[in-house]
Design a protein around this motif. Structure first.
Motif, PDB file in Angstrom:
ATOM      1  N   TRP A 130      36.267  44.781  37.362  1.00 51.17           N
ATOM      2  CA  TRP A 130      35.823  44.007  38.515  1.00 51.17           C
ATOM      3  C   TRP A 130      35.986  44.792  39.810  1.00 51.17           C
TER       4      TRP A 130
ATOM      5  N   LEU B  47      35.876  44.021  43.719  1.00 50.09           N
ATOM      6  CA  LEU B  47      35.870  42.955  44.717  1.00 50.09           C
ATOM      7  C   LEU B  47      35.575  43.611  46.066  1.00 50.09           C
TER       8      LEU B  47
ATOM      9  N   ASN C  35      39.468  37.059  47.646  1.00 51.39           N
ATOM     10  CA  ASN C  35      39.813  38.099  46.672  1.00 51.39           C
ATOM     11  C   ASN C  35      41.269  37.995  46.212  1.00 51.39           C
ATOM     12  N   LYS C  36      42.133  37.496  47.089  1.00 47.18           N
ATOM     13  CA  LYS C  36      43.524  37.241  46.684  1.00 47.18           C
ATOM     14  C   LYS C  36      43.545  36.183  45.567  1.00 47.18           C
TER      15      LYS C  36
ATOM     16  N   GLU D 204      41.893  37.810  42.371  1.00 47.37           N
ATOM     17  CA  GLU D 204      42.815  38.740  41.693  1.00 47.37           C
ATOM     18  C   GLU D 204      43.808  37.971  40.838  1.00 47.37           C
ATOM     19  N   SER D 205      44.374  36.915  41.421  1.00 45.34           N
ATOM     20  CA  SER D 205      45.343  36.095  40.692  1.00 45.34           C
ATOM     21  C   SER D 205      44.677  35.421  39.491  1.00 45.34           C
TER      22      SER D 205
ATOM     23  N   LEU E 281      41.900  36.401  37.848  1.00 42.87           N
ATOM     24  CA  LEU E 281      41.541  37.401  36.839  1.00 42.87           C
ATOM     25  C   LEU E 281      42.755  37.817  36.014  1.00 42.87           C
ATOM     26  N   LYS E 282      43.882  38.018  36.691  1.00 48.72           N
ATOM     27  CA  LYS E 282      45.111  38.408  35.983  1.00 48.72           C
ATOM     28  C   LYS E 282      45.579  37.290  35.052  1.00 48.72           C
TER      29      LYS E 282
ATOM     30  N   ALA F 282      45.590  45.016  36.132  1.00 48.51           N
ATOM     31  CA  ALA F 282      45.461  45.425  37.533  1.00 48.51           C
ATOM     32  C   ALA F 282      44.572  46.658  37.673  1.00 48.51           C
TER      33      ALA F 282
ATOM     34  N   ILE G 232      40.787  46.177  38.237  1.00 53.83           N
ATOM     35  CA  ILE G 232      40.345  45.495  39.456  1.00 53.83           C
ATOM     36  C   ILE G 232      40.353  46.501  40.606  1.00 53.83           C
TER      37      ILE G 232
ATOM     38  N   VAL H 290      39.426  46.881  44.717  1.00 61.12           N
ATOM     39  CA  VAL H 290      39.190  46.072  45.912  1.00 61.12           C
ATOM     40  C   VAL H 290      38.801  46.990  47.064  1.00 61.12           C
TER      41      VAL H 290
END
Length: 423
Positions: A165, A167, A179-180, A183-184, A186-187, A193, A196, A198
């Motif tokens: 991903w 972002l 995006n915060k 990210e959470s 997706l995890k 990590a 991902i 960014v």
């Protein structure tokens, strides 16, 4: 001379009474959208949407027997100027409500003003959530009505089973907070990590060569990769152009955008965008009697059959309709009375179904994912069954997950962990 002075005084007095009577017979609403600068590409249409709604309202007798007048200002994509113009609308023009803002940084600029002066802001654009103000009604999508469903779709078999991903966003509060959350999320779905990437760029960014090369390199790891784009405004034009320049096609690295709709597509060459995706709560291409009527009304008002419609227009339409219904129900434009009347207001979505205003000041609405076509329209490839209720606070941010937004008794707050009023 004395009699002449008295005559002038009497005339001035009559003019003052006449002006006051005219003011009493008029309800003013503020229109707070950028008509110049980097965000004009998106916001000018929303100004026109409010003018159309006001025109239609006046043709049908106005509101509470009074004519409605739109007071239009141009904050010119200048975030501090949004606050100044909002204050001017509320203090000088005495508007009953403000319809405006696009970016979250403009809304954040206006927020303390409407709270201090007890005004009402109707905010019609998708945003990052993490907010619920008693003076704002949010009629665009929260992350669980756009960002999360878009990621779920791309993870699915139909969406290509994406594993990596990117972002990519404009550098301000909406992309960073969204995006915060992503990210959470997706995890929580097992994404590592390292899978991902960014990236943030300034408003109006134009040199995408290095960034797109980095995206291409990131995608070369052998896992299906997608770009989740929170890039705003006119920076989208060179971004998609550079993707094409570097030979990146939608079937290789799909981009799903949260701020590119029909209005933005109408102003650019779409050959670089065909096959890429956008996630919204409305597409012009959706067939329904309400949408057909809205598009006709828009074309008749603008006298331009080529003018497109888009999601923030529908959100503006829903917010304006709900406000007029609340004013009629309350019998006044008084902010406290209108606010109470807003809860539970219903307006038919232009795509079918019904939008409902919840006590967290956010809507329940459907979600659509569309594929960009050569003609600049979006063809639906996925949609929710029914409506989704917006989360003001994301369950994927630990400090937010425990918060409740409910502006009715006994909570009466936007970010409580327990009710303000207890039995």
């Amino acid at each position: 001379m004395r009699s002449l002075g008295l005559g002038l005084l009497a005339a001035a007095s009559m003019l003052s009474v006449s002006s006051a009577k005219a003011a009493d017979d008029t309800i003013k609403v503020g229109v707070l959208h950028s008509l110049s600068g980097t965000m004009a590409i998106s916001e000018t249409t929303l100004k026109d949407t409010v003018l159309m709604m006001v025109d239609d309202l006046n043709k049908h007798g106005g509101l509470l027997g009074k004519k409605v007048e739109a007071v239009v200002v141009d904050p010119a994509s200048n975030w501090p100027l949004f606050a100044e113009k909002a204050r001017e609308l509320l203090e000088k023009d005495k508007v009953a409500a403000i319809f405006g803002c696009w970016t979250s940084v403009s809304r954040k600029s206006v927020l303390p003003v409407v709270e201090q002066l007890d005004g009402l802001l109707f905010y019609p654009v998708q945003y990052e959530g993490e907010e619920s103000s008693r003076n704002v009604f949010y009629t665009g999508a929260a992350p669980n009505q756009q960002a999360i469903p878009a990621v779920d779709y791309l993870m699915s078999k139909d969406g290509g089973e994406v594993k990596r991903w990117v972002l990519a966003g404009t550098d301000y509060v909406y992309p960073r907070t969204t995006n915060k959350i992503l990210e959470s999320y997706l995890k929580s779905k097992g994404v590592a990590a390292d899978d991902i990437m960014v990236n943030y760029t300034p408003f109006g960014h134009s040199d995408w060569q290095t960034i797109v090369a980095d995206i291409k390199k990131f995608a070369s790891a052998g896992k299906k990769t997608a770009v989740v784009s929170t890039i705003n405004g006119d920076a989208n034009v060179p971004f998609y152009k550079e993707l094409a320049n570097q030979g990146i096609k939608a079937d290789q690295i799909p981009v799903v955008a949260f701020s590119v709709g029909e209005e933005e597509l109408a102003g650019i060459d779409t050959k670089n965008l065909v096959g890429h995706l956008a996630a919204w709560n409305y597409f012009e291409s959706v067939k329904s009697p309400e949408n057909t009527a809205f598009i006709k009304q828009w074309h008749d008002f603008t006298k331009n059959p080529k003018r497109v419609t888009n999601d923030p227009m529908e959100a503006t339409y829903i917010g304006f309709k709900m406000w007029t219904q609340a004013v009629q129900q309350a019998g006044t434009t008084d902010v406290d009375a209108v606010r109470q009347a807003m809860y539970g207001q219903k307006v038919k979505n232009l795509t079918g179904g019904v939008a409902v205003m919840n006590t967290n000041h956010h809507l329940s609405k459907p979600v659509f994912i569309g594929e960009i076509q050569a003609d600049g329209q979006l063809q639906t490839v996925w949609k929710t069954n029914g409506v989704i209720k917006a989360d003001a606070w994301s369950p994927y941010i630990p400090e937010s997950a425990k918060l409740t937004a409910d502006w009715t008794y006994p909570w009466v707050c936007g970010n409580c962990t327990e009710p303000k009023f207890k039995n």
